[in-house]
Design a protein around this motif. Structure first.
Motif, short mmCIF file in Angstrom:
data_model
loop_
_atom_site.label_atom_id
_atom_site.label_comp_id
_atom_site.label_asym_id
_atom_site.label_seq_id
_atom_site.Cartn_x
_atom_site.Cartn_y
_atom_site.Cartn_z
N ASN A 40 0.80 -1.22 0.00
CA ASN A 40 0.00 0.00 0.00
C ASN A 40 0.83 1.28 0.00
OD1 ASN A 40 -2.61 -1.20 0.00
ND2 ASN A 40 -2.29 -1.77 2.14
N GLY A 41 2.11 1.17 -0.35
CA GLY A 41 2.92 2.38 -0.42
C GLY A 41 2.54 3.21 -1.63
N SER A 42 2.77 4.52 -1.54
CA SER A 42 2.50 5.37 -2.71
C SER A 42 3.47 6.53 -2.76
CB SER A 42 1.04 5.85 -2.73
OG SER A 42 0.71 6.48 -1.53
N ILE A 43 3.70 6.98 -4.00
CA ILE A 43 4.58 8.12 -4.27
C ILE A 43 3.85 9.02 -5.24
CG2 ILE A 43 6.74 8.87 -5.38
CD1 ILE A 43 8.00 6.22 -4.47
N GLY A 44 3.91 10.31 -4.98
CA GLY A 44 3.26 11.21 -5.92
C GLY A 44 3.42 12.65 -5.57
N ASP A 45 2.81 13.37 -6.33
CA ASP A 45 2.24 14.68 -6.15
C ASP A 45 2.16 15.51 -7.40
OD1 ASP A 45 0.55 15.39 -4.19
OD2 ASP A 45 1.61 17.21 -3.85
N SER B 165 12.36 1.29 -10.15
CA SER B 165 13.04 0.64 -9.03
C SER B 165 13.67 -0.63 -9.59
CB SER B 165 12.07 0.30 -7.91
OG SER B 165 11.29 -0.82 -8.27
N SER B 166 14.21 -1.45 -8.68
CA SER B 166 14.81 -2.70 -9.14
C SER B 166 13.75 -3.63 -9.73
CB SER B 166 15.52 -3.38 -7.98
OG SER B 166 14.60 -3.61 -6.92
N SER B 167 12.47 -3.43 -9.34
CA SER B 167 11.44 -4.36 -9.78
C SER B 167 10.35 -3.76 -10.67
CB SER B 167 10.76 -5.00 -8.56
OG SER B 167 10.21 -3.99 -7.74
N VAL B 168 10.24 -2.43 -10.72
CA VAL B 168 9.18 -1.83 -11.55
C VAL B 168 9.71 -0.70 -12.40
CG1 VAL B 168 7.35 -2.38 -9.88
CG2 VAL B 168 8.43 -0.12 -9.83
N ALA C 119 7.73 -1.85 -0.52
CA ALA C 119 8.91 -1.14 -0.01
C ALA C 119 10.07 -1.38 -0.97
CB ALA C 119 9.25 -1.64 1.38
N ASP C 120 10.77 -0.30 -1.35
CA ASP C 120 11.88 -0.40 -2.29
C ASP C 120 12.50 0.98 -2.42
OD1 ASP C 120 13.68 -1.39 -4.15
OD2 ASP C 120 12.17 -2.29 -5.45
N ASP C 121 13.62 1.07 -3.15
CA ASP C 121 14.21 2.36 -3.48
C ASP C 121 13.74 2.74 -4.87
OD1 ASP C 121 15.57 2.39 -1.09
OD2 ASP C 121 17.43 1.60 -1.92
N TYR C 122 13.08 3.88 -4.97
CA TYR C 122 12.49 4.33 -6.24
C TYR C 122 13.16 5.62 -6.70
CZ TYR C 122 8.72 1.04 -5.22
OH TYR C 122 7.99 -0.09 -4.97
N THR C 123 13.26 5.76 -8.02
CA THR C 123 13.70 7.03 -8.60
C THR C 123 12.52 7.58 -9.39
OG1 THR C 123 15.97 6.27 -8.76
CG2 THR C 123 15.38 8.17 -10.10
N VAL C 124 12.16 8.83 -9.10
CA VAL C 124 11.05 9.50 -9.78
C VAL C 124 11.63 10.60 -10.66
CG1 VAL C 124 8.81 10.62 -9.45
CG2 VAL C 124 9.75 9.19 -7.63
N THR C 125 11.26 10.60 -11.94
CA THR C 125 11.72 11.64 -12.86
C THR C 125 10.53 12.16 -13.67
OG1 THR C 125 12.23 10.00 -14.56
CG2 THR C 125 14.07 10.71 -13.14
N PHE D 224 13.97 12.48 -8.01
CA PHE D 224 13.93 12.23 -6.57
C PHE D 224 14.21 10.76 -6.33
CE2 PHE D 224 11.20 15.92 -7.13
CZ PHE D 224 11.57 16.74 -6.07
N VAL D 225 15.02 10.46 -5.33
CA VAL D 225 15.24 9.07 -4.94
C VAL D 225 14.49 8.89 -3.63
CG1 VAL D 225 16.92 7.33 -4.25
CG2 VAL D 225 17.46 8.92 -6.10
N VAL D 226 13.55 7.96 -3.62
CA VAL D 226 12.70 7.74 -2.45
C VAL D 226 12.92 6.32 -1.94
CG1 VAL D 226 10.32 7.74 -1.60
CG2 VAL D 226 10.99 9.32 -3.45
N ALA D 227 13.37 6.21 -0.70
CA ALA D 227 13.49 4.89 -0.05
C ALA D 227 12.16 4.67 0.67
CB ALA D 227 14.65 4.89 0.94
N LEU D 228 11.26 3.96 -0.01
CA LEU D 228 9.90 3.80 0.49
C LEU D 228 9.82 2.62 1.45
CD1 LEU D 228 7.25 5.36 -0.29
CD2 LEU D 228 6.64 3.35 -1.63
N ALA D 229 9.29 2.87 2.65
CA ALA D 229 9.07 1.81 3.63
C ALA D 229 7.72 1.16 3.35
CB ALA D 229 9.11 2.39 5.04
N ASP D 230 7.44 0.03 4.02
CA ASP D 230 6.14 -0.64 3.87
C ASP D 230 5.01 0.33 4.16
OD1 ASP D 230 6.56 -3.26 3.03
OD2 ASP D 230 7.19 -3.89 5.04
N ASP D 231 4.05 0.42 3.26
CA ASP D 231 2.84 1.24 3.43
C ASP D 231 3.12 2.73 3.60
OD1 ASP D 231 1.54 -1.18 3.26
OD2 ASP D 231 1.27 -1.37 5.44
N GLU D 232 4.34 3.19 3.25
CA GLU D 232 4.65 4.61 3.38
C GLU D 232 4.01 5.39 2.24
OE1 GLU D 232 8.47 7.70 3.54
OE2 GLU D 232 8.82 5.55 3.41
#
Length: 155
Positions: A20-25, A53-56, A75-81, A99-107
């Motif tokens: 249930n993690g999400s990144i945005g804005d 990320s390594s998986s998506v 949860a993973d390390d994501y790069t947003v461009t 942006f490099v986002v180290a996303l935790a579980d459900d963050e």
């Protein structure tokens, strides 16, 4: 037998939890060029934002308010461009371009904002308009000088 296979399948299924993690804005027009979205600075619709990320490897297009959201993320390390070619000509970025986002579980991380400000192109209409205005002012100045000399002579 079949019962054992079924038990194994249930155990494996239980280990896979929904993510249930999400990144945005927002991708926005940074009118005052300060790298922060202030009230009244509009979003830019139709901009492509990429999440890797390594998986998506995903992409979203901003809505009419300039917002985007990647959700159901593990949860993973994501790069947003942001793909700057999709933002519009004559706009320069005022924030980090990734942006490099180290996303935790459900963050939920909603601070990957990209600001853009108008830049004066090297060639194109705005520059040509400035040259025209300068030329007209020079002509007016010359006409005023000639007129002033004629009026002095007439006295």
């Amino acid at each position: 037998g079949q019962g054992d296979d079924f038990d194994t399948a249930v155990v494996e299924r239980a280990e896979v939890l929904p993510s249930n993690g999400s990144i945005g804005d927002t991708v926005y027009l940074d009118s005052n060029n300060n790298g922060v979205q202030d009230s009244g600075e509009p979003g830019i619709s139709g901009a492509t934002v990429r999440l890797v990320s390594s998986s998506v490897s995903l992409s979203k297009v901003t809505d009419s308010n300039g917002t985007y959201l990647f959700d159901a993320l593990p949860a993973d390390d994501y790069t947003v461009t942001v793909d700057q070619n999709t933002v519009g000509e004559h706009l320069g970025i005022t924030t980090a371009s990734s942006f490099v986002v180290a996303l935790a579980d459900d963050e939920v991380f909603l601070n990957a904002d990209f600001g853009f400000t108008p830049i004066i192109p090297a060639t194109g209409a705005p520059g040509d308009v400035l040259v025209l205005v300068a030329g007209l002012l020079l002509l007016l100045g010359a006409a005023a000088l000639l007129l002033g000399r004629r009026l002095r002579r007439a006295r």
